[in-house]
Design an enzyme around this catalytic site. Structure first.
Site, PDB file in Angstrom:
ATOM      1  N   ASN A   9     -20.357  24.348  25.909  1.00  0.00           N
ATOM      2  CA  ASN A   9     -20.716  25.583  25.199  1.00  0.00           C
ATOM      3  C   ASN A   9     -21.339  26.501  26.247  1.00  0.00           C
ATOM      4  O   ASN A   9     -22.483  26.301  26.641  1.00  0.00           O
ATOM      5  CB  ASN A   9     -21.712  25.263  24.077  1.00  0.00           C
ATOM      6  CG  ASN A   9     -22.189  26.520  23.373  1.00  0.00           C
ATOM      7  OD1 ASN A   9     -21.704  27.619  23.643  1.00  0.00           O
ATOM      8  ND2 ASN A   9     -23.154  26.357  22.478  1.00  0.00           N
ATOM      9  N   TRP A  10     -20.551  27.458  26.692  1.00  0.00           N
ATOM     10  CA  TRP A  10     -21.028  28.329  27.776  1.00  0.00           C
ATOM     11  C   TRP A  10     -22.071  29.326  27.288  1.00  0.00           C
ATOM     12  O   TRP A  10     -22.704  29.989  28.104  1.00  0.00           O
ATOM     13  CB  TRP A  10     -19.848  29.087  28.397  1.00  0.00           C
ATOM     14  CG  TRP A  10     -18.853  28.225  29.117  1.00  0.00           C
ATOM     15  CD1 TRP A  10     -18.904  26.856  29.299  1.00  0.00           C
ATOM     16  CD2 TRP A  10     -17.661  28.665  29.763  1.00  0.00           C
ATOM     17  NE1 TRP A  10     -17.810  26.437  30.011  1.00  0.00           N
ATOM     18  CE2 TRP A  10     -17.027  27.528  30.315  1.00  0.00           C
ATOM     19  CE3 TRP A  10     -17.053  29.914  29.934  1.00  0.00           C
ATOM     20  CZ2 TRP A  10     -15.826  27.598  31.025  1.00  0.00           C
ATOM     21  CZ3 TRP A  10     -15.847  29.997  30.639  1.00  0.00           C
ATOM     22  CH2 TRP A  10     -15.245  28.852  31.178  1.00  0.00           C
ATOM     23  N   LYS A  11     -22.198  29.465  25.979  1.00  0.00           N
ATOM     24  CA  LYS A  11     -23.138  30.452  25.405  1.00  0.00           C
ATOM     25  C   LYS A  11     -22.840  31.835  25.997  1.00  0.00           C
ATOM     26  O   LYS A  11     -21.685  32.142  26.278  1.00  0.00           O
ATOM     27  CB  LYS A  11     -24.579  29.992  25.606  1.00  0.00           C
ATOM     28  CG  LYS A  11     -24.791  28.566  25.066  1.00  0.00           C
ATOM     29  CD  LYS A  11     -26.208  28.120  24.986  1.00  0.00           C
ATOM     30  CE  LYS A  11     -26.262  26.686  24.454  1.00  0.00           C
ATOM     31  NZ  LYS A  11     -27.608  26.177  24.271  1.00  0.00           N
ATOM     32  N   HIS A  97     -24.431  26.615  15.181  1.00  0.00           N
ATOM     33  CA  HIS A  97     -25.351  26.317  16.283  1.00  0.00           C
ATOM     34  C   HIS A  97     -26.747  26.817  15.918  1.00  0.00           C
ATOM     35  O   HIS A  97     -26.890  27.878  15.300  1.00  0.00           O
ATOM     36  CB  HIS A  97     -24.850  26.985  17.570  1.00  0.00           C
ATOM     37  CG  HIS A  97     -25.540  26.458  18.783  1.00  0.00           C
ATOM     38  ND1 HIS A  97     -26.823  26.821  19.112  1.00  0.00           N
ATOM     39  CD2 HIS A  97     -25.135  25.567  19.719  1.00  0.00           C
ATOM     40  CE1 HIS A  97     -27.182  26.164  20.210  1.00  0.00           C
ATOM     41  NE2 HIS A  97     -26.184  25.402  20.591  1.00  0.00           N
ATOM     42  N   GLU A  99     -28.903  28.254  17.589  1.00  0.00           N
ATOM     43  CA  GLU A  99     -29.209  29.607  18.097  1.00  0.00           C
ATOM     44  C   GLU A  99     -28.649  30.664  17.152  1.00  0.00           C
ATOM     45  O   GLU A  99     -29.271  31.703  16.936  1.00  0.00           O
ATOM     46  CB  GLU A  99     -28.651  29.760  19.529  1.00  0.00           C
ATOM     47  CG  GLU A  99     -29.478  28.951  20.521  1.00  0.00           C
ATOM     48  CD  GLU A  99     -28.728  28.474  21.752  1.00  0.00           C
ATOM     49  OE1 GLU A  99     -27.615  28.948  22.018  1.00  0.00           O
ATOM     50  OE2 GLU A  99     -29.275  27.585  22.452  1.00  0.00           O
ATOM     51  N   GLU A 169     -27.526  18.342  17.341  1.00  0.00           N
ATOM     52  CA  GLU A 169     -28.264  18.932  18.455  1.00  0.00           C
ATOM     53  C   GLU A 169     -29.702  19.180  18.021  1.00  0.00           C
ATOM     54  O   GLU A 169     -29.990  20.195  17.373  1.00  0.00           O
ATOM     55  CB  GLU A 169     -27.639  20.274  18.853  1.00  0.00           C
ATOM     56  CG  GLU A 169     -26.211  20.181  19.307  1.00  0.00           C
ATOM     57  CD  GLU A 169     -25.828  21.346  20.211  1.00  0.00           C
ATOM     58  OE1 GLU A 169     -25.384  21.081  21.326  1.00  0.00           O
ATOM     59  OE2 GLU A 169     -26.007  22.509  19.806  1.00  0.00           O
ATOM     60  N   GLY A 175     -31.708  23.024  25.915  1.00  0.00           N
ATOM     61  CA  GLY A 175     -32.140  23.868  27.020  1.00  0.00           C
ATOM     62  C   GLY A 175     -33.549  23.570  27.509  1.00  0.00           C
ATOM     63  O   GLY A 175     -34.120  24.331  28.281  1.00  0.00           O
ATOM     64  N   SER A 215     -29.624  19.020  26.317  1.00  0.00           N
ATOM     65  CA  SER A 215     -29.994  18.564  27.661  1.00  0.00           C
ATOM     66  C   SER A 215     -29.208  17.341  28.109  1.00  0.00           C
ATOM     67  O   SER A 215     -29.720  16.500  28.855  1.00  0.00           O
ATOM     68  CB  SER A 215     -31.508  18.310  27.772  1.00  0.00           C
ATOM     69  OG  SER A 215     -32.222  19.514  27.548  1.00  0.00           O
ATOM     70  N   GLY A 236     -24.451  22.356  27.031  1.00  0.00           N
ATOM     71  CA  GLY A 236     -24.765  23.748  27.344  1.00  0.00           C
ATOM     72  C   GLY A 236     -24.832  23.953  28.844  1.00  0.00           C
ATOM     73  O   GLY A 236     -23.812  24.058  29.535  1.00  0.00           O
ATOM     74  N   GLY A 237     -26.055  23.981  29.374  1.00  0.00           N
ATOM     75  CA  GLY A 237     -26.287  24.307  30.785  1.00  0.00           C
ATOM     76  C   GLY A 237     -25.395  23.550  31.751  1.00  0.00           C
ATOM     77  O   GLY A 237     -24.839  24.146  32.694  1.00  0.00           O
TER      78      GLY A 237
HETATM   79  P1  13P Z   1     -28.162  22.367  26.743  1.00  0.00           P
HETATM   80  O1  13P Z   1     -27.153  21.326  27.158  1.00  0.00           O
HETATM   81  O2  13P Z   1     -28.295  23.497  27.706  1.00  0.00           O
HETATM   82  O3  13P Z   1     -29.454  21.757  26.333  1.00  0.00           O
HETATM   83  O4  13P Z   1     -27.556  23.050  25.418  1.00  0.00           O
HETATM   84  C1  13P Z   1     -27.076  22.254  24.398  1.00  0.00           C
HETATM   85  C2  13P Z   1     -26.386  23.126  23.437  1.00  0.00           C
HETATM   86  O5  13P Z   1     -26.992  23.936  22.761  1.00  0.00           O
HETATM   87  C3  13P Z   1     -24.926  22.998  23.337  1.00  0.00           C
HETATM   88  O6  13P Z   1     -24.441  23.675  22.230  1.00  0.00           O
END
Ligand code: 13P
Length: 252
Positions: A9-11, A97, A99, A169, A175, A215, A236-237
């Site tokens: 998930n590149w956000k 998600h 967010e 999640e 994050g 994470s 994510g990251g």
């Molecule tokens: P991180 O891997 O950066 O913690 O993010 C997880 C995430 O929100 C994937 O959708």
């Protein structure tokens, strides 16, 4: 056998050029030495989807949008419909998600509209759930996640639900660098599978891919993916660096 899935998930990260470069690198390595049993998905910004679909080896890599509109079409300035996503060649939509729930006010009611449109258009929803730190500290995470699923994906018919991928999640792990321990993640994913079984039967529960996100990185993926109910990750990251993401894909 349920599918193992590693989805990035590149956000809201990467320019088009950087995103295409990242997708190319991931695709090349996946084709060369990726585990063939793992389904790899790249969740890119809307602006990148078409080019990323054209760039990657489509037999080995699926592309996801990170959202879609709650309406099919019409006067909704700035929205991107599920039908539009489908028309790019993308196959997945990340929905729910935390967010989006937190910053854009996405309620279960809104998510149900998005889910319906995603499924109607033949796209696979990667449906996210997960609790905040206070909820975990109060030991109410199971009730919280059950309520999130009861209000949304558990409203689907069994045939519709079969097409859904679940991603757990925990918000406190997203994050933050604080990963759920493999035991915590396994416990929750086993719980989610048990409530899917209650709702739709054991056969469907056993066939549902349930991912862990929060994470997850090249160092901890192996242990997480070694748990019996963890069918992969939503990353994510660590999905923004080809090398790290590949290591996660090959962590099985
Ligand atoms: P991180 O891997 O950066 O913690 O993010 C997880 C995430 O929100 C994937 O959708």
């Amino acid at each position: 056998m349920r599918k193992k899935i590693v989805a990035g998930n590149w956000k809201c990260n990467t320019t088009l050029q950087a995103g295409v470069e990242l997708a190319k690198e991931v695709s090349n390595v996946v084709v060369e030495k990726g585990d063939k049993d793992v389904v790899v998905v790249l969740g890119t910004p809307f602006t990148h989807i078409t080019k990323v679909v054209d760039t990657v080896d489509n037999a080995r890599i699926g592309v996801a949008s990170q959202n879609c509109a709650a309406e099919a079409k019409g006067a909704f300035t700035g929205e991107v419909s599920a039908e539009m996503v489908k028309s790019t060649g993308a196959e997945y939509v990340i929905l729910g998600h935390s967010e989006r729930r937190e910053y854009y006010g996405e309620t279960s009611e809104i998510l149900n509209k998005k889910l319906a449109l995603t499924l109607e258009n033949g796209l696979t929803p990667i449906f996210c759930c997960g609790e905040a730190l206070e909820t975990r500290e109060a030991e109410k995470q199971n009730e919280w996640v059950k309520a999130q699923l009861d209000e949304t994906v558990f409203q689907l018919s069994a045939d519709e639900f079969k097409k859904v991928v679940i991603a757990y999640e925990p918000i406190w792990a997203i994050g933050t660098g604080v990963t759920a321990s493999s035991a915590q993640a396994q416990e929750m994913l086993a719980y989610i599978r048990s409530i899917i079984a209650e709702k739709f039967g054991q056969e469907i529960a056993d066939a549902t891919s349930i991912l862990y996100g929060g994470s997850c990185n090249a160092k901890n993926a192996n242990e997480l993916f070694g748990q019996p109910d963890i069918d992969g990750g939503l990353i994510g990251g660590a999905s923004l660096k080809a090398e790290d993401f590949i290591q996660i894909i090959n962590a099985y």
